[in-house]
Enzyme design. Sequence first.
Site: not given
Ligand code: NAD
Ligand code: UDX
Length: 457
Positions: A91, A161, A226, A276, A345
């Site tokens: 994270n 991702e 965007f 995010c 979150r």
């Molecule tokens: P998350 O909090 O669900 O998971 C991150 C994990 O990393 C945690 O379990 C934490 O314990 C572990 N961690 C942190 N520091 C560590 C370390 N030094 N060694 C070992 N483990 C460690 O986070 P996430 O939602 O999976 O997001 C990860 C990244 O991907 C972020 O940068 C986020 O912005 C990006 N991202 C998230 C999403 C999403 O939809 N959640 C989508 C695209 C990109």
């Molecule tokens: C987002 C991006 O879509 C994804 O590509 C990136 O990798 C991580 O961040 P996520 O946050 O998991 O994904 O869900 P997303 O479907 O984008 O929804 C984000 C928020 O926007 C939610 O609260 C959703 O309810 C809201 N949303 C989405 C709206 O209010 N209106 C819409 O039309 C679409």
Amino acid sequence: MKSKEICCIGAGYVGGPTMSVIANNCPNYNITVVDSNESRISEWNGPVNDLPIYEPGLKEIIAKVRGKNLVFSNEVENSIKKADVIFIAVNTPTKTHGEGKGMAADLTNIEKCAKLIAESSSSGKIIVEKSTAPVGTGKKIKSVLNKENSKVKFQIVSNPEFLAEGTAINDLMNPDRVLIGGEQSEEGHKAVNTIADIYRQWLPENKIILTNLWSSELSKLASNAFLAQRISSINSLSALCEKTGAKIDEVSKSVGMDSRIGSKFLQPSVGFGGSCFKKDILNLVYLSRYYGLQEIAEYWESVLKINDYQKSRFYDKIQNTLSKTENPTVSIFGWAFKKNTNDSRESASIEITRKLLNNNFTVKVYDPMVKEKTIIKDLQDVLNNKLNKLTVCSSAEKALKDSHAICILTEWDEFKAMNFKNLSSLMKEPILFLDGRNIISDNKLNRTFKKFMSIDK
Ligand code: NAD
Ligand code: UDX
């Protein structure tokens, strides 16, 4: 073909699903997912019905590949040592202190990983930046690696991702694109190709975009900005609809049918949540300011301002409607930031509930997937004596008992199917039905409740 060893640091919403899908598509790769959070790893190793992350389709894949070519482990150093490729999927939250506080991404976790990789490596490796991080992070990782371990050669690749929660498995199986950025050198191209080979196991070549490191890092922030900007745009118009009598769903449909605009991400809501959008836009704003681009910073900041405005506007509707009600009780339907995830979150529910509790409302929450302990943790900054006014309920019926208002904050299908006219008989007095997702038809409800309100009325 010799098996390739992959290690992924971070077993979260990205690391877990992404590595599961890679393992499922690439039987020749052995994947170890590690995390510093031991209980998270034991949950990943526990019953598939109780994984730490809820994603449709995830448990079926885990059941198939776990213990075969996918392993969840606490042995971080060992897994790093034997890996050819290391994904960093930790994270990267907004900084809470120091320079850039409240705006810039906190890269401490990434830096810790880089240090540990350097200390634990005795052979060359490709390090993949999977976490979302500001432009220049790849370069930073490289400088930590080289400083701590000059004997081993590391290549840095950015592979952001794009999965969205709730649809992660499908997004990973059928992504619009996979982006891989690397250094502009022969070694850099080779590393990029090695990572592309993983995705080539199930995706056609035209879905895989190869760029330089910085374009890849910036493209990720830009894509999220965007998407969020479209939601703020439609939400800003919902406020105008409320004043003029236009209907936001009709406006959204008309605008979205223009093929140059497209219909996705035009669904009005009580405000976007998730881990995010806010974090990545703050990061973009910080970067713009850092480079002296004040106008650009203000442009993107306004997307967040509208999001906050939308949540306040929604809260005001509750406050104004129930201002004369004695011991007002509000039922919150939905805690997850969107349907089909257990992630809360930055969910709008947190802010609305926090305001309600701080203003002496009694609040009853129901969500089909988010656990009570998560809801309590989300409200930890609300004063303890106010928390007495909160009940987390195990069913919609329990949440409605003795309440005056229903607020739909997550678009769960279960809510769309409910007969709220019948359910309203459980309430103390059905004063307000507030639809924060525009998913409920008001045809019958506006005769059952004194007020039926939504995003645009
Ligand atoms: P998350 O909090 O669900 O998971 C991150 C994990 O990393 C945690 O379990 C934490 O314990 C572990 N961690 C942190 N520091 C560590 C370390 N030094 N060694 C070992 N483990 C460690 O986070 P996430 O939602 O999976 O997001 C990860 C990244 O991907 C972020 O940068 C986020 O912005 C990006 N991202 C998230 C999403 C999403 O939809 N959640 C989508 C695209 C990109
Ligand atoms: C987002 C991006 O879509 C994804 O590509 C990136 O990798 C991580 O961040 P996520 O946050 O998991 O994904 O869900 P997303 O479907 O984008 O929804 C984000 C928020 O926007 C939610 O609260 C959703 O309810 C809201 N949303 C989405 C709206 O209010 N209106 C819409 O039309 C679409």
